[in-house]
Design an enzyme around this catalytic site. Structure first.
Site, PDB file in Angstrom:
ATOM      1  N   ARG A  81       0.853  -1.349   0.102  1.00 21.52           N
ATOM      2  CA  ARG A  81       0.150  -0.228  -0.239  1.00 21.52           C
ATOM      3  C   ARG A  81       0.728   1.246  -0.123  1.00 21.52           C
ATOM      4  NH1 ARG A  81      -4.918   1.349  -1.565  1.00 21.52           N
ATOM      5  NH2 ARG A  81      -5.767  -0.817  -0.473  1.00 21.52           N
ATOM      6  N   GLN A 105      -8.501  -8.284  -8.648  1.00 17.27           N
ATOM      7  CA  GLN A 105      -8.598  -6.969  -8.805  1.00 17.27           C
ATOM      8  C   GLN A 105      -6.396  -6.450  -9.291  1.00 17.27           C
ATOM      9  OE1 GLN A 105     -10.969  -3.523  -6.975  1.00 17.27           O
ATOM     10  NE2 GLN A 105      -8.811  -3.032  -6.412  1.00 17.27           N
ATOM     11  N   ARG A 110       1.561  -6.541  -9.852  1.00 11.90           N
ATOM     12  CA  ARG A 110       2.724  -6.060  -7.947  1.00 11.90           C
ATOM     13  C   ARG A 110       2.194  -7.456  -7.130  1.00 11.90           C
ATOM     14  NH1 ARG A 110      -3.348  -3.761  -5.556  1.00 11.90           N
ATOM     15  NH2 ARG A 110      -4.611  -5.081  -5.936  1.00 11.90           N
ATOM     16  N   HIS A 187       0.932   2.803 -10.601  1.00 11.55           N
ATOM     17  CA  HIS A 187       0.170   3.037  -8.959  1.00 11.55           C
ATOM     18  C   HIS A 187       1.385   4.245  -8.734  1.00 11.55           C
ATOM     19  CE1 HIS A 187      -3.170   3.252  -6.663  1.00 11.55           C
ATOM     20  NE2 HIS A 187      -3.475   2.814  -7.314  1.00 11.55           N
ATOM     21  N   ASP A 232     -11.458   9.695  -7.149  1.00  2.47           N
ATOM     22  CA  ASP A 232     -11.030   8.827  -8.955  1.00  2.47           C
ATOM     23  C   ASP A 232     -11.335   8.363  -9.350  1.00  2.47           C
ATOM     24  OD1 ASP A 232     -10.176   6.084  -9.433  1.00  2.47           O
ATOM     25  OD2 ASP A 232     -11.087   4.933  -7.641  1.00  2.47           O
ATOM     26  N   GLU A 291      -0.988   8.479 -11.489  1.00  2.56           N
ATOM     27  CA  GLU A 291      -0.712   7.616 -12.223  1.00  2.56           C
ATOM     28  C   GLU A 291      -1.159   7.278 -13.706  1.00  2.56           C
ATOM     29  OE1 GLU A 291      -3.583   4.294 -10.421  1.00  2.56           O
ATOM     30  OE2 GLU A 291      -4.125   6.491  -8.298  1.00  2.56           O
TER      31      GLU A 291
END
Length: 317
Positions: A81, A105, A110, A187, A232, A291
């Site tokens: 995170r 997701q 990652r 990201h 977002d 991003e």
């Protein structure tokens, strides 16, 4: 002056600790062989985990430029995170009825253990830097993930540290006999002094998909976007350079190559409270995600073809 590059130098990952040094800087593998630290003689540094090939630190003049949750798992048990997680081959929850619908997701890049391929010294117009390359392929995946996404692929991820920039680049290879579709996204969690004093410039007049409003499309009307609530958004066909301003002065410039879109994200107070590994909960005040990626539409990679895209993050200190 033309770019000068040296051939990749393999890193000695078989030892518990390995360090390669040059006039440019140094590359050091951690004692547990789970991370790599790039350092320059100027004092700039970056740290990359082999888990997810996630950049978890970028410093200039001892100033940390990436936001990382204090509760983030750094032991390979779950996605990190903060820092710069890599999104591939799907962005967000996988859509039903697509080739990626069984994946988690943001895909598996990652949450996979990457291979350390080697180091390179670079000099472009007098700007010296050091680069580390990481690799992930279909052969690296476990059987469960292969069953969910059964395509042959190869990824080469490069992290280059320079005096005032951090460059990240992804090369996607399709050595197989069938084409596949994918999303890719860097990201990046940029650390900021205070979300109330920053703005994001370079997205005016673009169409964006607002995920806080059910994915509906809107047109941006602000030259400088302020973040005062949960944000977002996926901005389509974004320009190559986006600037983060602090009190109307440049703080960061994010420059993309070969990528179509820009995602702007901040969970704000209501969103941060719902994220279990987000600490401190008020940490949203000190980060903004700008991003760069290709996520509004699928990228199609034909057999025996290669795609590449990258991002340069510049700090204005």
């Amino acid at each position: 002056m033309s770019a000068h590059k040296k051939k990749p130098v393999p890193l000695a990952v078989g030892r518990s600790t390995a360090q390669e040094s040059s006039s440019h800087g140094s590359i050091q593998i951690s004692d547990d062989s789970q991370s790599v630290t790039l350092s320059l003689v100027s004092g700039a540094s970056a740290k990359v985990l082999l888990y997810g090939a996630t950049v978890v630190s970028w410093k200039i003049q001892e100033r940390e430029l990436l936001w990382l949750s204090e509760a983030s798992a750094l032991d390979g048990s779950k996605a990190v995170r903060g820092g710069i997680p890599l999104v591939f081959p799907v962005f967000g929850p996988p859509p039903a009825g697509t080739a990626v619908e069984k994946l988690a997701q943001h895909g598996f890049a990652r949450t996979s253990k990457w291979n350390l391929l080697g180091r390179v010294e670079e000099e472009t117009e007098g700007d010296k830097g050091v680069r580390v390359d990481f690799g992930l392929s279909s052969d690296s995946l476990d059987d469960e993930t292969k069953a969910k996404w059964p395509y042959e692929f190869g990824l080469i991820y490069s992290v280059t540290l320079r005096e005032s920039t951090l460059e990240t680049k992804m090369v996607v290879q399709n050595p197989g006999s069938a084409a596949f579709e994918f999303n890719v996204l860097f990201h990046t969690y940029l650390r900021i002094p205070d979300v109330s004093t920053i703005g994001v410039q370079g997205l005016n007049s673009l169409t964006y998909r607002d995920k806080t409003l059910g994915g509906t499309e809107h047109q941006e009307s602000s030259d400088v976007i302020k973040i005062a609530s949960q944000t977002d958004r996926v901005y389509k066909s974004a320009p190559d350079a986006i600037t983060v301003l602090e009190d109307d002065k440049p703080l960061y410039t994010v420059t993309k190559t070969g990528l179509n879109d820009v995602v702007l994200w901040n969970p704000y107070s209501d969103g941060a409270e719902k994220i279990g590994d987000w600490e401190p909960k008020e940490g949203y005040k000190n980060m903004v995600c700008v991003e760069a990626g290709s996520v509004a539409d699928w990228q199609t990679l034909e057999q025996e073809s290669t795609w590449e895209g990258g991002v340069t993050h510049k700090a204005h200190l």
